[in-house]
Design a protein around this motif. Structure first.
Motif, PDB file in Angstrom:
ATOM      1  N   GLU A   1       0.834  -1.185   0.072  1.00 31.72           N
ATOM      2  CA  GLU A   1       0.034  -0.060   0.087  1.00 31.72           C
ATOM      3  C   GLU A   1       0.903   1.165  -0.150  1.00 31.72           C
ATOM      4  OE1 GLU A   1      -3.267  -0.274  -0.182  1.00 31.72           O
ATOM      5  OE2 GLU A   1      -3.376   2.161  -0.094  1.00 31.72           O
ATOM      6  N   LEU A   2       1.992   1.082   0.860  1.00 34.03           N
ATOM      7  CA  LEU A   2       2.504   2.323   0.870  1.00 34.03           C
ATOM      8  C   LEU A   2       3.612   2.597  -0.235  1.00 34.03           C
ATOM      9  CD1 LEU A   2       3.333   3.662   3.855  1.00 34.03           C
ATOM     10  CD2 LEU A   2       5.570   2.603   3.762  1.00 34.03           C
ATOM     11  N   TYR A   3       4.074   1.671  -1.016  1.00 37.31           N
ATOM     12  CA  TYR A   3       4.715   1.642  -2.253  1.00 37.31           C
ATOM     13  C   TYR A   3       4.025   2.283  -3.274  1.00 37.31           C
ATOM     14  CZ  TYR A   3       8.403   0.675  -5.652  1.00 37.31           C
ATOM     15  OH  TYR A   3       9.421   0.875  -6.490  1.00 37.31           O
ATOM     16  N   TYR A   4       2.699   1.838  -3.235  1.00 40.89           N
ATOM     17  CA  TYR A   4       1.713   2.223  -4.228  1.00 40.89           C
ATOM     18  C   TYR A   4       1.420   3.619  -4.136  1.00 40.89           C
ATOM     19  CZ  TYR A   4      -2.157   2.132  -7.468  1.00 40.89           C
ATOM     20  OH  TYR A   4      -3.068   2.510  -8.503  1.00 40.89           O
ATOM     21  N   GLN A   5       1.072   3.929  -2.910  1.00 38.20           N
ATOM     22  CA  GLN A   5       0.781   5.293  -2.758  1.00 38.20           C
ATOM     23  C   GLN A   5       1.821   6.381  -2.519  1.00 38.20           C
ATOM     24  OE1 GLN A   5      -2.252   6.002  -2.851  1.00 38.20           O
ATOM     25  NE2 GLN A   5      -3.368   4.205  -2.439  1.00 38.20           N
ATOM     26  N   LYS A   6       3.151   5.966  -2.531  1.00 43.40           N
ATOM     27  CA  LYS A   6       4.311   6.789  -2.427  1.00 43.40           C
ATOM     28  C   LYS A   6       4.234   7.548  -3.693  1.00 43.40           C
ATOM     29  CE  LYS A   6       8.459   5.427  -3.538  1.00 43.40           C
ATOM     30  NZ  LYS A   6       9.680   5.056  -3.620  1.00 43.40           N
ATOM     31  N   GLN A   7       3.934   6.964  -4.922  1.00 41.21           N
ATOM     32  CA  GLN A   7       3.868   7.737  -6.052  1.00 41.21           C
ATOM     33  C   GLN A   7       2.587   8.615  -5.994  1.00 41.21           C
ATOM     34  OE1 GLN A   7       5.749   6.266  -9.727  1.00 41.21           O
ATOM     35  NE2 GLN A   7       4.253   7.010 -10.951  1.00 41.21           N
ATOM     36  N   GLN A   8       2.697   9.708  -5.667  1.00 41.72           N
ATOM     37  CA  GLN A   8       1.451  10.488  -5.471  1.00 41.72           C
ATOM     38  C   GLN A   8       0.879  10.831  -6.804  1.00 41.72           C
ATOM     39  OE1 GLN A   8       0.138  12.076  -2.614  1.00 41.72           O
ATOM     40  NE2 GLN A   8       1.485  10.427  -1.546  1.00 41.72           N
ATOM     41  N   ARG A   9       1.843  11.252  -7.732  1.00 46.30           N
ATOM     42  CA  ARG A   9       1.113  11.715  -9.128  1.00 46.30           C
ATOM     43  C   ARG A   9       1.038  10.535 -10.055  1.00 46.30           C
ATOM     44  NH1 ARG A   9       5.175  15.233 -11.399  1.00 46.30           N
ATOM     45  NH2 ARG A   9       6.392  14.801  -9.647  1.00 46.30           N
ATOM     46  N   GLY A  10       0.076  10.580 -10.977  1.00 49.06           N
ATOM     47  CA  GLY A  10       0.057   9.314 -11.907  1.00 49.06           C
ATOM     48  C   GLY A  10       1.180   9.079 -12.662  1.00 49.06           C
ATOM     49  N   GLU A  11       2.088  10.138 -13.108  1.00 50.11           N
ATOM     50  CA  GLU A  11       3.265  10.004 -13.867  1.00 50.11           C
ATOM     51  C   GLU A  11       4.397  10.812 -13.474  1.00 50.11           C
ATOM     52  OE1 GLU A  11       2.532  10.019 -18.181  1.00 50.11           O
ATOM     53  OE2 GLU A  11       4.307  10.891 -18.792  1.00 50.11           O
ATOM     54  N   VAL A  12       5.326  10.142 -13.314  1.00 45.29           N
ATOM     55  CA  VAL A  12       6.627  11.036 -12.933  1.00 45.29           C
ATOM     56  C   VAL A  12       7.720  10.638 -13.863  1.00 45.29           C
ATOM     57  CG1 VAL A  12       8.304  11.021 -10.706  1.00 45.29           C
ATOM     58  CG2 VAL A  12       6.061  10.574 -10.167  1.00 45.29           C
ATOM     59  N   VAL A  13       8.517  11.776 -14.158  1.00 45.24           N
ATOM     60  CA  VAL A  13       9.675  11.892 -14.967  1.00 45.24           C
ATOM     61  C   VAL A  13      10.883  12.035 -14.367  1.00 45.24           C
ATOM     62  CG1 VAL A  13      10.590  12.563 -17.074  1.00 45.24           C
ATOM     63  CG2 VAL A  13       8.164  12.361 -16.915  1.00 45.24           C
ATOM     64  N   ALA A  14      11.784  11.165 -14.233  1.00 42.49           N
ATOM     65  CA  ALA A  14      13.154  11.605 -13.446  1.00 42.49           C
ATOM     66  C   ALA A  14      14.506  10.826 -14.443  1.00 42.49           C
ATOM     67  CB  ALA A  14      13.053  11.060 -12.037  1.00 42.49           C
ATOM     68  N   GLN A  15      15.574  11.486 -14.048  1.00 39.84           N
ATOM     69  CA  GLN A  15      16.842  11.050 -14.418  1.00 39.84           C
ATOM     70  C   GLN A  15      17.630  10.237 -13.285  1.00 39.84           C
ATOM     71  OE1 GLN A  15      19.827  13.690 -16.370  1.00 39.84           O
ATOM     72  NE2 GLN A  15      18.743  12.913 -18.225  1.00 39.84           N
ATOM     73  N   VAL A  16      17.911   8.975 -13.694  1.00 37.71           N
ATOM     74  CA  VAL A  16      18.574   8.201 -12.496  1.00 37.71           C
ATOM     75  C   VAL A  16      19.762   7.495 -12.997  1.00 37.71           C
ATOM     76  CG1 VAL A  16      16.366   7.863 -11.114  1.00 37.71           C
ATOM     77  CG2 VAL A  16      17.109   6.246 -13.024  1.00 37.71           C
ATOM     78  N   GLY A  17      20.623   7.180 -12.149  1.00 36.87           N
ATOM     79  CA  GLY A  17      21.907   6.721 -12.504  1.00 36.87           C
ATOM     80  C   GLY A  17      21.511   5.099 -12.801  1.00 36.87           C
TER      81      GLY A  17
END
Ligand code: FAD
Length: 438
Positions: free
Chosen positions: A272-288
């Motif tokens: 539940e926590l992991y699913y809700q962690k992403q608040q917005r429907g779509e997140v764009v990021a740059q990661v290593g």
């Protein structure tokens, strides 16, 4: 000599490991092990979960000290190395020069020999197929004293049988692979929350053709209209940026816990926590690249959190035609059982054929998740899941397996007899003994 287990620490059968440090000495060392103990098996870094990396005799020859890079052409990206070289070692030299492994599993601690023997796949299976497609040639040593090179044109039968051949055709002494050019070690990642399984399939159909990498995390505890909800992660190598080897801070699980930390309640809460962690429907990021491909590798020996009994991973793939119904039925059965892991991974595999005889992926959908070892519960649940996979025309991944009924293996991998005909008589795994002789 040391003692080793497979990654799932189940079945709990420690192996006596006879290390091989030099290619010249390899054949003598493994013939000795075979002569003294009947049969043996190569052991890379033990990142296979079940019993496919365990020798039927309990005596393995460990290839990890065979860890030398032999040659590299940084113009063409062709690299030749000994089989005990880990994927991490390859990345360390390749990334600063603008090259990447064309296919990588979710751990960089697998060795080159292990990656070939299980014909591993990664988040870009829909674009590049399995690891075996990028192997140009390798040298194979057999217990009769012969040693020869294998490629698609030379000893082609052994080439095909060794890729995904579960370490049974001989000892790989070195291998040559083709790397993939990259312009940056950063990954442009888009994470999208989806509410159910239909949404996953819609996203995957739309986005897979547009991205190098795609994979989804699924909440295996959700039911009803939320069955199969999760987070879809698409990724591509950035076109601009540094070419840097990432050194993430590592922690170690210091000892094996007496009991697993998972139960119905902690699992539900985490998901539940992991699913809700992403608040917005779509997140764009740059990661290593390290965080993107190898999130679990930052916690060394994380397999200890499953307690002394260990754990099993269930990974199956079902063909496209039956994928929706079968995946729904599998997730439903898992959610109903109240067991499972924090991490359930769903991925659509593409239609690129592997050169390997016994390769696992097929065009369809693959699901993988861990289960703490609880004998009765797992036996009951796995029997249900096996029936669904069988009916759907799918199969289970030998690299993760410790339970598959022999009849299911033989039906799902009909080429097993061709591999058996080319198997080196001095090599035998517990997996092969269990699935081909019962
Ligand atoms: C966290 C994690 C994530 C993973 N993610 C994925 C994934 O995304 N995709 C995937 O496909 N797999 C995945 N795996 C499984 C792993 O990549 C494979 O099991 C891999 O084969 C392990 O390599 P290893 O070097 O540890 O080999 P081992 O597990 O030690 O051995 C594997 C096989 O290789 C054979 N072998 C090793 N060296 C040689 C040699 N020199 N000659 C002949 N045979 C040899 C062994 O006999 C054995 O059959 C994952 C594993 C972990 C722990």
């Amino acid at each position: 000599m040391s003692r080793v287990l497979s990654w799932g620490r189940y079945p709990p059968i420690p192996q006596e490991a006879h290390a091989i440090a030099w290619r010249d000495a390899a054949r003598a060392a493994w013939s000795d092990a075979a002569r003294e103990h009947g049969t043996t098996l190569a052991f890379g870094n033990g990142r296979s979960y079940g019993d496919s990396c365990l020798a039927a005799s309990g005596h393995v020859v460990q290839t990890l000290p065979l860890d030398r890079l032999i040659a590299a052409d940084w113009q063409t990206g062709v690299l030749r190395a000994e089989p005990g070289v880990t994927l991490e070692q390859i990345l360390d030299v390749a990334i600063p020069r603008g090259w990447m492994l064309p296919v990588t599993p979710g751990t960089k601690y697998a060795t080159l020999g292990g990656a070939i023997a299980n014909d591993v796949h990664g988040k870009n299976h829909h674009v590049r197929g399995t690891f075996g497609r990028h192997v140009r040639r390798f040298a194979l040593a057999r217990s009769d004293g012969s040693q020869f090179e294998c490629s698609p044109d030379e000893q082609a039968e052994f080439f095909a049988a060794t890729i995904g051949g579960l370490g049974l055709t001989g000892l790989i002494l070195w291998a040559e692979i083709q790397l993939m050019p990259i312009r940056s070690s950063l990954i442009d990642m888009t994470s999208i929350r989806f509410g159910d399984l239909d949404e996953f399939f819609a996203l995957s159909e739309k986005l897979d053709p547009l991205h190098e990498y795609s994979v989804a995390w699924v909440d295996c505890q959700s039911r009803g209209s939320a069955l199969g909800r999760g987070i879809f992660m698409a990724g591509d190598h950035a076109t601009d940026g540094p070419l840097e080897v990432t050194r993430r801070k590592k922690r170690t699980v210091p000892f094996t816990l007496p009991i697993p930390v998972f139960n119905r309640f902690t699992l539900r809460a985490f998901n539940e926590l992991y699913y809700q962690k992403q608040q917005r429907g779509e997140v764009v990021a740059q990661v290593g690249y390290d965080a993107y491909f190898y999130p679990l590798d930052s916690l060394l020996e994380w397999n200890r959190i499953y307690g002394r009994a260990g754990f099993q991973q269930y990974q199956c793939v079902v063909p496209s035609a039956t994928a929706r119904d079968a995946t729904r039925a599998i997730l439903d059965a898992i959610a109903g059982s109240g067991t499972g892991s924090f991490l359930a991974v769903l991925k659509r595999c593409g239609d690129l054929r592997s050169p390997g005889l016994l390769s696992f992926p097929m065009e369809g959908t693959s699901l993988a998740l861990d289960f703490p070892q609880r004998d009765a519960l797992n036996t009951r649940l796995f029997a249900n899941l096996d029936a669904i996979v069988r009916e759907a025309g799918g199969r289970i991944y030998p690299a993760k397996d410790a339970h598959m009924p022999g009849a299911d293996f033989r039906a799902a991998y009909p080429q097993w007899q061709q591999l058996e005909a080319l198997r080196d008589p001095a090599l035998l795994s517990r997996f092969w003994e269990r699935t081909t002789r019962t």
